[in-house]
Each structure stands twice: as C-alpha cells, then as structure tokens.
Design a protein around this motif. Structure first.
Motif, PDB file in Angstrom:
ATOM      1  N   ASP A 249       5.630  -8.828  -2.453  1.00 28.01           N
ATOM      2  CA  ASP A 249       6.073  -7.972  -1.338  1.00 28.01           C
ATOM      3  C   ASP A 249       5.328  -6.641  -1.288  1.00 28.01           C
ATOM      4  O   ASP A 249       5.911  -5.587  -0.990  1.00 28.01           O
ATOM      5  N   ALA A 250       4.042  -6.681  -1.608  1.00 35.37           N
ATOM      6  CA  ALA A 250       3.197  -5.484  -1.537  1.00 35.37           C
ATOM      7  C   ALA A 250       3.742  -4.325  -2.369  1.00 35.37           C
ATOM      8  O   ALA A 250       3.512  -3.154  -2.072  1.00 35.37           O
ATOM      9  N   GLN A 251       4.459  -4.637  -3.418  1.00 35.08           N
ATOM     10  CA  GLN A 251       5.005  -3.608  -4.301  1.00 35.08           C
ATOM     11  C   GLN A 251       3.877  -2.907  -5.048  1.00 35.08           C
ATOM     12  O   GLN A 251       2.929  -3.538  -5.505  1.00 35.08           O
ATOM     13  N   LYS A 252       3.969  -1.590  -5.169  1.00 37.02           N
ATOM     14  CA  LYS A 252       2.951  -0.829  -5.871  1.00 37.02           C
ATOM     15  C   LYS A 252       3.210  -0.884  -7.375  1.00 37.02           C
ATOM     16  O   LYS A 252       4.358  -0.853  -7.815  1.00 37.02           O
ATOM     17  N   VAL A 253       2.129  -0.965  -8.168  1.00 37.68           N
ATOM     18  CA  VAL A 253       2.286  -1.096  -9.613  1.00 37.68           C
ATOM     19  C   VAL A 253       2.991   0.117 -10.222  1.00 37.68           C
ATOM     20  O   VAL A 253       3.727  -0.003 -11.198  1.00 37.68           O
ATOM     21  N   GLU A 254       2.761   1.287  -9.631  1.00 43.91           N
ATOM     22  CA  GLU A 254       3.411   2.496 -10.172  1.00 43.91           C
ATOM     23  C   GLU A 254       4.913   2.486  -9.936  1.00 43.91           C
ATOM     24  O   GLU A 254       5.651   3.252 -10.565  1.00 43.91           O
ATOM     25  N   ASP A 255       5.385   1.626  -9.035  1.00 38.80           N
ATOM     26  CA  ASP A 255       6.825   1.535  -8.771  1.00 38.80           C
ATOM     27  C   ASP A 255       7.502   0.442  -9.601  1.00 38.80           C
ATOM     28  O   ASP A 255       8.708   0.221  -9.470  1.00 38.80           O
ATOM     29  N   LEU A 256       6.746  -0.246 -10.436  1.00 39.69           N
ATOM     30  CA  LEU A 256       7.315  -1.302 -11.269  1.00 39.69           C
ATOM     31  C   LEU A 256       8.324  -0.704 -12.242  1.00 39.69           C
ATOM     32  O   LEU A 256       8.004   0.201 -13.013  1.00 39.69           O
ATOM     33  N   ASP A 257       9.548  -1.194 -12.190  1.00 39.51           N
ATOM     34  CA  ASP A 257      10.617  -0.664 -13.040  1.00 39.51           C
ATOM     35  C   ASP A 257      10.381  -1.056 -14.496  1.00 39.51           C
ATOM     36  O   ASP A 257      10.251  -2.236 -14.816  1.00 39.51           O
TER      37      ASP A 257
END
Length: 280
Positions: A249-257
């Motif tokens: 879903d186009a999630q950014k790597v820096e937002d990975l929990d």
C-alpha cells in the motif's frame, strides 16, 4: 478479570494443552513405530537416530540412574521445539524489518549474496562463510533486538560486591542483555542500525564478549548456537537472493512500526507485512 473471562481463559488453556499433548504423543508414537520397524537392523540404525530416539532409549534403559517418564520426554521435546523456533522466527522478522528500514543495507546484502551465489539456483551452507556482511547484519540485529532480553536466570554462587552493590550467595541474577546492546558506553550511536560496525570487529555472539550475548554465556548458554545461526543465516540469505522486498500500500519505510512486545521473547508488536517480488 471477571469470572466468566477467567473460565474462558482456563478452557482455552486446557484446549491448547490438549492439542500440544496430542501432537507430542503422535511424535513419540511415530518414533516408537519406526523403531519397531527397523529393529534388528544393527549398528546402521544409529545414523537414523534423532533427539526423540535418544530420549526414548534413555527412558527404556534398565541401568539408568534416573526415571524419565512419558511426560518428561514430552516436556523436553516441547522445550527444544519452542526454543528452536520462537526466537529464530523473531530474529528473522527483526532482520527483514531492519533491512527494509535501511535500504542501503538491504542493497549491500543482496549484492553480496547474489555475487556469492553467482547464478546458482540456491544458497548452501558452504556459501555462508563467504558472506561477512550477512554475518554483520545478524550480529547487529541481535544487538538491537535481543531475542531473549533477560537471558536465562543465574544464581550467585558466592557473596560478591559489584559496582557498589553487595550480592549475597544464592541471589537470583537477571542479565538485561537488551540494555547492554543499547548501552552508549559500549556502542557508538547504539540506536542506529549499522552492520558495518561488526565488519572489522572481533566481537562475536558465542558468549566470550559480554557486550553481545544473545545466546548467553558460560555453562548455561544455549547449546544450539551453531544450529540456530546456520538456520538464521541460510534463511535470510535465501530470501534476499530470490526476492526484492517492499512494503504494501505504498507505505514508506520510515513509517514501518518497530515497536516491541514484552515477554520472554521479544517480537514485533505489529507483524511484518511485505510484498516479495521474485528477482530475475
């Protein structure tokens, strides 16, 4: 907790216990049946023995100095099974998460693994010794996300004074290996994932360097170090060899929990979800 919630929890515990017991009974019976089928095979049967076979031999040995009953055999099998899967699974998930959060490290590891593979269909154990960056990634993952943060409890064998504290003989001691791995007096920028710190370092994970002890140290360290490391390195090398990874879903790597759970083994609070694309 309300009474009805307690009752549900107790029932669930009984259900899971029954399932595990049935599984372990099946494992034992399978080995017993196999032994009956190969009886009379001579010394050649020794090559087919595994951990369960040896436990059953001890149980049936007439001259044994102790009793190894059925429940004890099942408890030992379960202990080895859980000890050899839960921590390894947790480490692999952390490794992939950290690599996704640090694309430069992922790229460097993939380049190393694919160069060593040199077109071969799969990675073998013989290839692992040619992958120093892979080993550095594993060590750095251990440092940041120690599978068992408090290790196995110890007991002081004598009175000792340590860092101003008097510790009496018989005191149970818990080593916070997680905190040691994040200690700024031991590590530069401890919150930064940097496998390169291990490339020119003699620090190892076998219990001789107390700043990195994922398997413990001394007489009570994990007996399965070599097996665990072979599985860990082989799996992560095989994954980055065959696939490129991204977040859904186009999630950014820096937002990975990267939140951790609490418990005997540290897992990611939210399971890692990735998109794996075959590498050509």
């Amino acid at each position: 907790m309300r009474e009805e919630e307690t009752d549900l929890l107790v029932e669930r515990i009984k259900e899971i216990t029954s399932e595990f017991d049935a599984f372990l009974e099946g494992v034992i019976e399978e080995h017993v049946d196999r032994k009956k089928g190969t009886s009379g095979g001579g010394d050649g049967d020794d090559e087919e023995k595994d951990f369960v076979d040896i436990l059953l031999e001890i149980q049936n040995h007439k001259d044994a100095s102790f009793v190894l009953d059925r429940d004890t055999v099942k408890a030992l099998i379960l202990d080895v099974f859980t000890g050899g899967t839960d921590s390894t699974y947790a480490t692999l998930e952390w490794e992939l998460s950290l690599l996704l959060r640090n694309p430069h490290a992922m790229k460097k590891l993939q380049e190393e693994v694919r160069k060593v593979a040199n077109g071969k269909p799969k990675i073998t154990e013989d290839d692992l010794d040619q992958m120093p960056y892979l080993k550095a990634v594993v060590k750095e993952t251990f440092r940041m996300h120690m599978p068992l943060p408090l290790l196995v409890p110890r007991e002081s064998t004598r009175d000792v004074k340590l860092m101003g504290y008097n510790i009496a003989a018989g005191t149970q001691v818990l080593i916070n290996a997680w905190a040691v791995g994040r200690d700024p007096s031991l590590w530069d920028n401890p919150e930064e994932f940097r496998p390169e710190r291990f490339l020119d370092s003699s620090v190892d994970y076998r219990g001789l360097h107390f700043e990195l002890t994922p398997f413990g140290s001394g007489r009570r360290k994990c007996p399965g170090i070599q097996f665990a490391m072979s599985v860990n390195e082989l799996v992560i090398a095989s994954l980055v060899h065959k696939f490129d990874f991204g977040l859904p879903d186009a999630q950014k790597v820096e937002d990975l929990d990267m939140s951790e759970t609490t418990g005997i083994t540290i897992h990611k609070k939210l399971p890692l979800l990735v998109v794996a694309t075959p590498y050509n």
